[in-house]
Design an enzyme around this catalytic site. Structure first.
Site, short mmCIF file in Angstrom:
data_model
loop_
_atom_site.label_atom_id
_atom_site.label_comp_id
_atom_site.label_asym_id
_atom_site.label_seq_id
_atom_site.Cartn_x
_atom_site.Cartn_y
_atom_site.Cartn_z
N GLU A 121 0.84 -1.20 0.00
CA GLU A 121 0.00 0.00 0.00
C GLU A 121 0.88 1.25 0.00
OE1 GLU A 121 -3.35 2.62 0.27
OE2 GLU A 121 -2.94 0.65 -0.60
N TYR A 122 1.95 1.23 0.78
CA TYR A 122 2.89 2.36 0.79
C TYR A 122 3.47 2.56 -0.60
CZ TYR A 122 6.82 5.37 2.01
OH TYR A 122 7.71 6.42 2.07
N LYS A 160 34.58 3.42 27.33
CA LYS A 160 34.95 2.67 26.13
C LYS A 160 35.18 1.21 26.50
CE LYS A 160 35.37 5.98 22.94
NZ LYS A 160 36.65 6.18 22.28
N LYS A 200 26.82 4.24 23.10
CA LYS A 200 27.70 5.07 22.27
C LYS A 200 27.77 4.43 20.88
CE LYS A 200 32.15 7.46 22.24
NZ LYS A 200 32.48 7.16 20.84
#
Length: 652
Positions: A31-32, A302, A109
């Site tokens: 449909e999109y 990190k 991150k």
């Protein structure tokens, strides 16, 4: 037709938000696609009626000439790194000295590229790379091809937001498969692939590679009072915000979250390289403030880097622009964090001695900060030789005696005429964070230096187009571009020049602070050390370094020569006037102003010496209010902070 096109654009944008942001589509893909094809047909028939926020803009078709520089209205700071629980404890202790009971927010991150998106009246007008934090590259057309970035917002807002643009692992695999089939070199990792994609001049390539984003901050002054509320607001506006986050009251809770994320890391559909920890309350963030480079209210943990064994083959010694002689290990090649590594830093002579690194050793190699290959330690059980490494006593460039000062870990050449130092200084001067002379990279600088065409930075501005034609491999078009880039750099604001001079301890942020205060390099060169040291975020080390530089033989001559060649020595940004009416005061703007635009009011306050912030705290000196001032006015009254109106500001 215009009405139907409006309907289709509104529908398709809503469906795209449901799909990419909410993960809850209300229509099928077919449909999109049907509605999308209908819109394409209408836009083809009526091109003059194509809307600015049409989803068809996400399909490629433009070939760009290049990327223009773009000055960030709100600077992008880097984050302080932490690699251990102990470093997180130290961060927490620093915060608690200023904030009694902080709540932290922990976010993933993302290993991507930092971007800044600016909307005016709810329409995307600028998408910019981080660059050096002050100046990035305008990649708006490419970012419009990233499907989860809204082209328009549900409100007619003027807002700047920040986030990470990344390549999902599935997209990375698909891109590399296509490149392999086409006989092209494969990308080493998703981050490199995302970076290469965003620098494409053909927007059609960007559209095909399925980049994605996570937004994490409203850069423009926020009316929210916490980071968590800010993230929820970004979600309401249609941005994709990473749902994997927690609020934490202490480092134990943060550490548990980090361990949990570490275990899930490999199963995520995208790459991450750590966890960002921020003080959640925005007023507390204002109270904590910034260092020259980073906010004091945030830290990036990190994850431990991947490690591999390699054999040490030999060591090269190179001289940097400050005279430091750095050892680099040549190694048997190993695969590390997606790239082949055959060279790694050994840092300095003290590090070699501390780790007892010897000839032919087997060593453990890792990427410091997931970027720079470095030797971590020796595998002593595999040692085959007791012979120590040869440590140079003379400069590998100029043969001068090397010195090892008691307070330094490195060998240093102090010959001011050392060719390697001069050449590295020229390379630094032309680099992006300094004078940003496009095309004047290391290879061209080396050729110019070898041809004796440049011996100091002033010589760069004496070059003519024909000089470049003397260099091997440089054609007329390249020579013209190089000459034009050099001429254009003469107009840079003076903080770029100050950083480019390579004065020890004076980085890009310090350069900007210094020029905001002193207005020109000539003024700075005559400044008193105590006055320099008194500037917030600077100090005695920088002041002493500047005094030493400007007192040295040749510095005055160099500045005069630069000025004579037309290089700008004045600061072009908003300066701080030491004796201005609001000098040193922290001011908050709130409410709707009747006559002045907010940007005009902010500029006027800054020109009067004020530091304009977005939140009221105990460090705020003054609040300027307009209509409907709300909670910030109430907070100011509770804290007993002086309140003024628009008429007062206009009268100054």
């Amino acid at each position: 037709m215009n009405k139907r096109m409006n309907e289709l654009v509104a529908l398709l944008n809503r469906y795209a938000t449901e799909y990419y942001t909410s993960d809850n589509p209300s229509v099928s893909d077919s449909e999109y696609d049907r509605l999308y094809r209908e819109l394409v047909e209408l836009e083809t028939a009526y091109p003059e009626q194509v809307l600015a926020d049409s989803p068809t803009h996400r399909v490629g078709g433009k070939v760009l000439d290049g990327f223009e520089k773009y000055s960030h209205q709100y600077p992008l700071y880097s984050l302080q790194d932490a690699f251990s629980r102990e470093e997180l404890d130290a961060f927490d202790a620093r915060v608690r000295k200023e904030v009694a009971h902080p709540t932290y927010i922990c976010e993933l991150k993302i290993d991507g590229l930092s971007i800044s998106l600016t909307y005016e009246k709810g329409i995307l007008v600028a998408g910019v790379t981080r660059g050096d934090g002050s100046i990035g590259e305008n990649i708006t057309e490419n970012l419009k091809r990233v499907k989860d970035i809204p082209l328009t917002l549900p409100e007619e807002l003027d807002i700047t937001v920040r986030g990470e643009c990344y390549m999902p692992r599935a997209s990375f695999d698909q891109v590399n498969q296509v490149r392999q089939e086409n006989g092209e070199p494969e990308f080493a990792n998703p981050r490199n692939a995302a970076a290469g994609t965003l620098r494409q001049l053909d927007t059609a390539v960007v559209a095909k590679r399925n980049l994605a984003t996570f937004l994490y901050q409203e850069a423009s002054p926020s009316t929210r009072d916490s980071q968590e509320k800010g993230l929820k607001y970004l979600e309401q506006l249609g941005f994709v915000v990473n749902p994997k986050r927690i609020l934490a009251e202490n480092i134990d809770e943060i550490w548990n979250f980090i361990q949990e994320v570490g275990q899930e890391r490999e199963n995520l559909p995208y790459d991450i390289d750590g966890v960002v920890i921020k003080v959640n309350d925005l007023v507390s963030q204002e109270e904590l403030g910034f260092t020259v480079k980073a906010p004091k209210w945030a830290v990036a943990y990190k994850f431990p880097a991947e490690e591999k064994e390699a054999q040490l083959l030999s060591v090269d010694w190179t001289v940097g622009r400050t005279g430091v002689v750095t050892p680099t290990a040549n190694l048997t090649p190993v695969q590390l964090a997606g790239t082949t590594v055959s060279r790694a830093t050994l840092h300095n002579v003290d590090y070699i001695a501390e780790k007892d690194i010897r000839k032919d050793d087997t060593v453990i190699v890792y990427k410091a900060g997931d970027i720079i290959p470095a030797v971590l330690r020796v595998v002593e059980s595999k040692r085959v030789s007791e012979e120590k490494l040869d440590i140079p006593t003379n400069c590998p460039s100029c043969n001068s005696d090397l010195l090892h000062f008691e307070d330094e870990v490195a060998l240093r050449c102090i010959n001011p005429r050392c060719p390697a130092q001069i050449m590295e200084g020229l390379i630094h001067f032309a680099s992006r964070d300094a004078m940003n002379i496009t095309g004047l990279g290391p290879s061209i600088v080396e050729k110019l230096f070898a041809a004796n065409l440049v011996k100091d930075v002033a010589d760069i501005y004496r070059l003519q187009e024909e000089d470049f034609l003397l260099l091997e491999g440089v054609k007329e078009k390249s020579a013209a571009k190089l000459y034009q880039a050099i001429q254009a750099s003469k107009e840079n604001s003076a903080e770029k020049l100050l950083f480019g001079l390579g004065i020890r301890h004076v980085g890009s942020k310090a350069s900007q602070l210094l020029l905001q205060y002193f207005h020109s390099i000539e003024n700075l060169s005559q400044a008193d050390s105590e006055e320099v040291a008194s500037i917030e975020s600077l100090g005695g080390v920088i002041a002493k370094s500047l005094q030493t530089y400007f007192a040295a033989e040749g510095s005055e001559i160099l500045l005069r020569e630069l000025k004579e060649t037309g290089v700008n020595l004045d600061y072009k940004g908003q300066t701080v006037v030491a004796d201005a009416a609001l000098s040193g005061l922290t001011v908050v703007l709130t409410g709707k102003l009747e006559r002045l635009k907010r940007s005009e009011a902010k500029s006027k306050l800054e020109s009067l010496g004020a530091k304009v912030t977005g939140s009221v705290s105990k460090k705020t000196d003054l609040v300027v209010v307009g209509a409907d001032a709300g909670s910030k006015l109430q907070k100011a009254q509770e804290l007993g902070i002086q309140v003024r109106d628009e008429a007062w500001l206009e009268s100054l």
